[in-house]
Design a protein around this motif. Sequence first.
Motif, PDB file in Angstrom:
ATOM      1  N   LEU A   1      -5.154  -9.760   3.180  1.00  0.00           N
ATOM      2  CA  LEU A   1      -6.277  -9.048   2.574  1.00  0.00           C
ATOM      3  C   LEU A   1      -6.127  -7.542   2.760  1.00  0.00           C
ATOM      4  O   LEU A   1      -6.422  -6.756   1.846  1.00  0.00           O
ATOM      5  N   GLN A   2      -5.660  -7.123   3.918  1.00  0.00           N
ATOM      6  CA  GLN A   2      -5.471  -5.698   4.167  1.00  0.00           C
ATOM      7  C   GLN A   2      -4.408  -5.109   3.259  1.00  0.00           C
ATOM      8  O   GLN A   2      -4.521  -3.951   2.824  1.00  0.00           O
ATOM      9  N   MET A   3      -3.375  -5.906   2.930  1.00  0.00           N
ATOM     10  CA  MET A   3      -2.378  -5.427   1.974  1.00  0.00           C
ATOM     11  C   MET A   3      -3.010  -5.169   0.616  1.00  0.00           C
ATOM     12  O   MET A   3      -2.752  -4.143  -0.034  1.00  0.00           O
ATOM     13  N   ILE A   4      -3.864  -6.111   0.185  1.00  0.00           N
ATOM     14  CA  ILE A   4      -4.542  -5.949  -1.107  1.00  0.00           C
ATOM     15  C   ILE A   4      -5.463  -4.735  -1.081  1.00  0.00           C
ATOM     16  O   ILE A   4      -5.516  -3.957  -2.051  1.00  0.00           O
ATOM     17  N   GLU A   5      -6.176  -4.542   0.011  1.00  0.00           N
ATOM     18  CA  GLU A   5      -7.085  -3.397   0.115  1.00  0.00           C
ATOM     19  C   GLU A   5      -6.314  -2.078   0.086  1.00  0.00           C
ATOM     20  O   GLU A   5      -6.744  -1.117  -0.562  1.00  0.00           O
ATOM     21  N   ARG A   6      -5.181  -2.022   0.779  1.00  0.00           N
ATOM     22  CA  ARG A   6      -4.377  -0.797   0.746  1.00  0.00           C
ATOM     23  C   ARG A   6      -3.825  -0.546  -0.652  1.00  0.00           C
ATOM     24  O   ARG A   6      -3.710   0.597  -1.093  1.00  0.00           O
ATOM     25  N   TRP A   7      -3.492  -1.625  -1.360  1.00  0.00           N
ATOM     26  CA  TRP A   7      -3.027  -1.480  -2.749  1.00  0.00           C
ATOM     27  C   TRP A   7      -4.135  -0.888  -3.619  1.00  0.00           C
ATOM     28  O   TRP A   7      -3.876  -0.015  -4.453  1.00  0.00           O
ATOM     29  N   ARG A   8      -5.365  -1.354  -3.420  1.00  0.00           N
ATOM     30  CA  ARG A   8      -6.493  -0.805  -4.187  1.00  0.00           C
ATOM     31  C   ARG A   8      -6.686   0.684  -3.894  1.00  0.00           C
ATOM     32  O   ARG A   8      -7.204   1.422  -4.736  1.00  0.00           O
ATOM     33  N   GLN A   9      -6.263   1.108  -2.713  1.00  0.00           N
ATOM     34  CA  GLN A   9      -6.377   2.526  -2.335  1.00  0.00           C
ATOM     35  C   GLN A   9      -5.150   3.338  -2.747  1.00  0.00           C
ATOM     36  O   GLN A   9      -5.063   4.524  -2.444  1.00  0.00           O
ATOM     37  N   GLY A  10      -4.198   2.685  -3.420  1.00  0.00           N
ATOM     38  CA  GLY A  10      -3.071   3.425  -3.974  1.00  0.00           C
ATOM     39  C   GLY A  10      -1.720   3.158  -3.353  1.00  0.00           C
ATOM     40  O   GLY A  10      -0.719   3.737  -3.793  1.00  0.00           O
TER      41      GLY A  10
END
Length: 328
Positions: A65-74
């Motif tokens: 989930l943290q990988m996906i969240e970091r992706w959403r942040q660029g």
Amino acid sequence: MALTISLFHRPGSVLFLDDDTDYLEMLGMVIPAHWQVELYSRPSGFAARMQNEPARWEADAMAQLQMIERWRQGQPLLPQVLRYWAISASRYELAQICVVDYAMPGTDGLKVLNTLLDWPGSRVLLTGQADEQIAIQAFNNGLIDQFVPKQTTDITRHLLGVLRKLSQTPHPRLNTLWRAALRPAQQSMLQIPSVAQALRTYTEQHWVEYVVLGEPFGLIGLDAAGQCHWLQLEPTASLPDLAELAGSAGLGFDAVRAVQSGQRLAAVELHQQMGLRGPVRTAPAFPLGDDGVLSAAVFTLQPADLPQPIYAYRHFLEAQGGRSVQDT
């Protein structure tokens, strides 16, 4: 239409609990060597092994989930996945499937499986002829994913077929998580039956682990030796755009024309996200599925291309040693 392929797939441990030690030893000999198998003859040992599994699964899901969240942040996902593979060798130890005999001294398999309510893996019940109705009811109530009668003709082959099917079944929570990284048009392409079947066939034949990504569109996969490969997916309608991008990245006229005609694909986004040296790589293209919607090409990543070395699944299996029944 639901996605029928796993967007996030990896091998995991298959645990067996049966008080028949001879049967467990037989399973240890016939189950393919590329599966991680643990054999338990006592519920106490099995329970001790599974005690921390829900928390370990939750921690791993949180890392994803943290990988996906970091992706959403660029932050690009591709380098993140490679780093996750490099630092998370213990992911192979996560219990993926538990196979439990129903009839055991002092307890039964359903009682054992009911202690695992927070564990998100697959549950299989082995039954005798007298237990079959209990197993059917448990299956209908969603307490188990499959049951296998021990009196089944050629039970070993049947059981291996059940385990293969369960290991390839998309995990609902993880598929939902990684689906967020795909655009609706990409999801629609992956739902095309011939495309889904072609991807299943390719991944089963070549890799032990993979993740489907949307930016860039494709699959990053690992084989058992730890070799990393990128399977780029390109909508045929987007080939002119890819050719233009390839030209802007410095590829010559012949290479750009080969991309535009669909003969080759250029890994422009892979090159950019990975910070690869040298010219943008191209590879022969081939149709994926029968609908003419997607082209694909395979790019092998060398160890020098990776941010960190990745521990091979083969080495993990070798470190586990021989299969033996744990009788404690």
